[in-house]
Design a protein around this motif. Structure first.
Motif, short mmCIF file in Angstrom:
data_model
loop_
_atom_site.label_atom_id
_atom_site.label_comp_id
_atom_site.label_asym_id
_atom_site.label_seq_id
_atom_site.Cartn_x
_atom_site.Cartn_y
_atom_site.Cartn_z
N GLN A 31 65.32 18.86 98.99
CA GLN A 31 64.62 17.67 99.46
C GLN A 31 63.36 17.43 98.63
OE1 GLN A 31 65.78 15.59 101.58
NE2 GLN A 31 63.99 14.22 101.71
N GLN A 32 62.65 18.51 98.27
CA GLN A 32 61.45 18.37 97.45
C GLN A 32 61.80 17.82 96.07
OE1 GLN A 32 59.39 22.07 96.92
NE2 GLN A 32 57.79 21.20 95.62
N ALA A 33 62.92 18.26 95.50
CA ALA A 33 63.32 17.76 94.20
C ALA A 33 63.65 16.27 94.26
CB ALA A 33 64.53 18.56 93.70
N LYS A 34 64.27 15.83 95.35
CA LYS A 34 64.60 14.40 95.48
C LYS A 34 63.34 13.56 95.62
CE LYS A 34 69.10 15.25 97.63
NZ LYS A 34 69.91 15.07 98.87
N LEU A 35 62.34 14.05 96.39
CA LEU A 35 61.09 13.32 96.55
C LEU A 35 60.32 13.26 95.24
CD1 LEU A 35 59.89 14.71 100.02
CD2 LEU A 35 60.94 12.48 99.53
N GLN A 36 60.35 14.36 94.48
CA GLN A 36 59.66 14.38 93.20
C GLN A 36 60.32 13.43 92.21
OE1 GLN A 36 59.41 18.26 91.48
NE2 GLN A 36 58.18 17.59 89.72
N ALA A 37 61.61 13.31 92.27
CA ALA A 37 62.31 12.39 91.38
C ALA A 37 61.96 10.94 91.69
CB ALA A 37 63.82 12.60 91.49
N GLY A 38 61.67 10.64 92.98
CA GLY A 38 61.31 9.28 93.34
C GLY A 38 59.91 8.91 92.95
N SER A 39 58.99 9.91 92.88
CA SER A 39 57.61 9.61 92.54
C SER A 39 57.29 9.85 91.08
CB SER A 39 56.67 10.47 93.40
OG SER A 39 56.94 11.85 93.18
N ASP A 40 58.14 10.57 90.36
CA ASP A 40 57.90 10.88 88.96
C ASP A 40 58.98 10.23 88.13
OD1 ASP A 40 57.17 11.89 86.56
OD2 ASP A 40 57.43 14.01 87.08
N ASP A 41 58.54 9.41 87.17
CA ASP A 41 59.52 8.72 86.34
C ASP A 41 60.31 9.69 85.48
OD1 ASP A 41 57.21 5.98 85.76
OD2 ASP A 41 58.66 6.36 87.40
N GLU A 42 59.70 10.82 85.13
CA GLU A 42 60.38 11.78 84.28
C GLU A 42 61.17 12.80 85.09
OE1 GLU A 42 57.48 13.61 81.85
OE2 GLU A 42 56.93 11.76 80.78
N GLY A 43 61.09 12.74 86.39
CA GLY A 43 61.81 13.70 87.22
C GLY A 43 63.31 13.49 87.13
N SER A 44 64.05 14.57 87.03
CA SER A 44 65.50 14.49 86.90
C SER A 44 66.18 14.37 88.25
CB SER A 44 66.03 15.72 86.16
OG SER A 44 65.71 16.90 86.89
N GLY A 45 65.54 14.83 89.31
CA GLY A 45 66.15 14.77 90.62
C GLY A 45 67.21 15.82 90.86
N LYS A 46 67.35 16.81 89.94
CA LYS A 46 68.36 17.84 90.13
C LYS A 46 67.88 18.84 91.18
CE LYS A 46 70.14 17.63 85.40
NZ LYS A 46 70.38 18.41 84.16
N PRO A 47 68.78 19.31 92.04
CA PRO A 47 68.37 20.28 93.06
C PRO A 47 67.82 21.55 92.42
CG PRO A 47 70.53 19.38 93.56
CD PRO A 47 70.18 18.92 92.18
N LYS A 48 66.76 22.07 92.99
CA LYS A 48 66.19 23.32 92.51
C LYS A 48 66.91 24.49 93.17
CE LYS A 48 61.57 21.48 91.60
NZ LYS A 48 60.11 21.64 91.87
N ASP A 49 67.03 25.56 92.42
CA ASP A 49 67.73 26.74 92.92
C ASP A 49 66.74 27.87 93.07
OD1 ASP A 49 69.61 28.48 93.79
OD2 ASP A 49 70.90 28.35 92.03
N LEU A 50 66.71 28.49 94.25
CA LEU A 50 65.81 29.62 94.45
C LEU A 50 66.45 30.95 94.08
CD1 LEU A 50 66.90 30.98 97.32
CD2 LEU A 50 65.68 29.07 98.30
N TRP A 51 67.75 30.95 93.74
CA TRP A 51 68.46 32.19 93.41
C TRP A 51 68.44 32.43 91.90
CZ3 TRP A 51 68.79 34.45 97.80
CH2 TRP A 51 69.07 33.73 98.96
N ALA A 52 68.30 33.70 91.52
CA ALA A 52 68.22 34.04 90.10
C ALA A 52 69.58 33.95 89.42
CB ALA A 52 67.63 35.44 89.92
N GLU A 53 70.66 34.36 90.12
CA GLU A 53 72.00 34.31 89.55
C GLU A 53 72.85 33.29 90.29
OE1 GLU A 53 70.94 37.43 90.61
OE2 GLU A 53 70.41 38.38 88.70
N PRO A 54 73.61 32.49 89.57
CA PRO A 54 74.44 31.46 90.24
C PRO A 54 75.63 32.08 90.97
CG PRO A 54 74.84 31.46 87.88
CD PRO A 54 73.72 32.41 88.10
N PHE A 55 75.97 31.47 92.10
CA PHE A 55 77.15 31.83 92.88
C PHE A 55 77.93 30.54 93.09
CE2 PHE A 55 78.71 33.32 97.33
CZ PHE A 55 79.97 33.55 96.81
#
Length: 331
Positions: A220-244
């Motif tokens: 949700q934070q990534a989506k809000l940042q993408a709406g307020s920042d023109d350079e924001g990609s809007g991609k979801p942020k991942d808190l995990w170090a290794e992908p599953f």
């Protein structure tokens, strides 16, 4: 003579050290050991030499194998009791390893007065289930840091769950023997510092996703940042170090690679089956009579047992009693 420099009142005083403790002499050490109930003292034949031996509450525990045997043959022991006993130097690390691989049960006891303790119980009968359904016999390949899967297993296991991997030509494929498998946990390592909520549970199978609320907040934070920042990609942020993901299952610790394909299995039922059970639990009647009726166990359910035919008893004629006399005594 040159004048003395003015005193520096801002100069910090040197820290005061604790008083130095004089080392004990050999007689004092011997007397201290003699008074310790955990020390066994044996006097040698020369009557002068004394041998000191530590008395352990778990004398059979010498390594990880004997530690697992002791716990699996007991009715429950606290982890602190075994760690404080110091049966051997690596006993604390081996307890964590046995819990991680699911060889013993670990239960948090929150009822203690001062602090929570961990009770170690025998694992008992191990119920295993293969991952991937009918295709579980060829689930993927095991490398030192991950398992490359041929199908998506995210509905069956979660981060922190214990998973076993066996080579397909191994006998453990059919028997699902934990002793023949390479055991690991699905990695729950975070980006940055590791938090308590992201630790793998002591149980081998979790009941909910680790950090799901925090992951949703990051997205949700990534989506809000993408709406307020023109350079924001809007991609979801991942808190995990290794992908599953659908093709990758990360390992919590590096392990030895296995040649060829491996089959994967876990303790208990898969998480999707557990989810179905929880969703239908509210439909189960609380009344025993109604439950028996739905399960076909009521009074009129099934084939009733035929009644036994009562055998007709034959009437017996009364026995005729002979007259008893003593005429044979007449002379």
């Amino acid at each position: 003579p040159p004048p003395h420099p003015p005193p520096n009142n801002n100069k910090r005083h040197p820290p005061t050290h604790a008083p130095h403790r004089m080392p004990q002499s050999p007689p004092e050490i011997a007397d201290s050991l003699n008074g310790n109930e955990k020390i066994d003292v044996t006097l040698k034949p020369d009557r002068e030499t004394r041998e000191f031996r530590y008395i352990s509450d778990f004398p059979t525990v010498k390594d990880q194998d004997t530690l697992g045997e002791m716990i699996n043959s007991s009715t429950g022991v606290t982890a602190k009791a075994v760690e404080d006993d110091r049966c051997y130097p690596e006993v604390a690390e081996d307890i964590k390893e046995l819990i991680r691989r699911g060889q013993i049960l670990a239960v948090k006891n929150e009822d203690t007065a001062k602090q929570a303790s961990t009770i170690l119980h025998p694992r008992g009968i191990r119920f295993m289930v293969g991952l991937g359904g009918e295709k579980g016999a060829c689930a993927g390949t095991l490398s030192p840091h991950e398992v490359r899967t041929v199908q998506d297993l995210r509905a069956e296991v979660r981060r922190g769950d214990a998973v076993g991997a066996c080579a397909i030509d191994s006998a453990a494929v059919t028997t699902a023997s934990p002793s023949r498998a390479t055991w690991f946990r699905v990695s729950s390592t975070l980006v940055g510092a590791q938090r308590q909520w992201a630790q793998a549970p002591p149980s081998v199978s979790s009941v909910k996703e680790l950090g799901k609320d925090r992951q949703d907040a990051l997205d949700q934070q990534a989506k809000l940042q993408a709406g307020s920042d023109d350079e924001g990609s809007g991609k979801p942020k991942d808190l995990w170090a290794e992908p599953f993901n659908d093709k990758q299952l990360p390992l919590d610790v590096p392990t030895a690679a296995v040649e060829g394909s491996v089959t994967l299995f876990k303790f208990g039922c898969t998480n999707d089956v557990r989810r179905l059970w929880k969703e239908t639990l509210s439909q189960v009647p609380s009344d025993d009579t109604e439950l028996e009726k739905r399960m076909g166990l009521g009074a009129g359910a099934g084939q009733q047992r035929p009644k036994r035919k009562q055998q007709q008893q034959r009437r017996r004629a009364p026995r005729k009693m002979k007259r008893v006399t003593n005429t044979h005594l007449d002379g």
